[in-house]
Scaffold this active site. Structure first.
Site, mmCIF file in Angstrom:
data_model
loop_
_atom_site.group_PDB
_atom_site.id
_atom_site.type_symbol
_atom_site.label_atom_id
_atom_site.label_comp_id
_atom_site.label_asym_id
_atom_site.label_seq_id
_atom_site.Cartn_x
_atom_site.Cartn_y
_atom_site.Cartn_z
ATOM 1 N N LEU A 14 49.175 98.297 50.008
ATOM 2 C CA LEU A 14 47.930 97.711 50.516
ATOM 3 C C LEU A 14 47.391 98.545 51.668
ATOM 4 C CD1 LEU A 14 48.571 93.872 50.374
ATOM 5 C CD2 LEU A 14 46.791 95.152 49.200
ATOM 6 N N HIS A 15 46.886 99.714 51.339
ATOM 7 C CA HIS A 15 46.322 100.628 52.324
ATOM 8 C C HIS A 15 44.908 101.002 51.917
ATOM 9 C CE1 HIS A 15 50.143 101.087 54.320
ATOM 10 N NE2 HIS A 15 50.705 101.214 53.134
ATOM 11 N N ALA A 16 44.041 101.194 52.884
ATOM 12 C CA ALA A 16 42.671 101.668 52.704
ATOM 13 C C ALA A 16 41.944 100.988 51.540
ATOM 14 C CB ALA A 16 42.640 103.179 52.601
ATOM 15 N N PRO A 18 42.811 99.860 48.369
ATOM 16 C CA PRO A 18 43.364 98.614 47.818
ATOM 17 C C PRO A 18 43.239 97.432 48.793
ATOM 18 C CG PRO A 18 44.835 100.419 47.348
ATOM 19 C CD PRO A 18 43.803 100.942 48.304
#
Length: 93
Positions: A14-16, A18
């Site tokens: 769950l980065h940037a 997503p």
């Protein structure tokens, strides 16, 4: 309280991008939702900073929860989004 446990389907976690997709979907859910790493402290799923702060990695288990009316349908949609690593929330779920 309704709850869904799901493994993050995005390889990058769950980065940037997503996280942005997830936060938009959580906001659109129409009910307050929290997200946490398994065993961790829940945070507001509609907050980009809170979701990024989790540092959830691909394949890691997260917990989505809500005690609002209609939470089951919203959590099912969000769980599918996260588990499948989708680029947008499926309308038919």
């Amino acid at each position: 309280m309704a709850e869904r446990r799901v493994n993050v389907g995005w390889a990058e976690g769950l980065h940037a991008r997503p996280a942005s997709i997830f936060v938009r979907a959580a906001t659109a859910a129409g009910v307050p939702v929290t997200i946490a790493k398994a065993g961790g402290t829940p945070v507001n799923a509609a907050s980009m900073l809170a979701v990024l702060g989790l540092g959830a990695q691909g394949g890691e288990e997260i917990v989505l929860a809500s005690d609002a009316e209609g939470a089951d349908a919203a959590l099912d949609r969000l769980a599918k989004l996260v588990a499948d690593g989708l680029e947008e929330l499926p309308e038919t779920v």
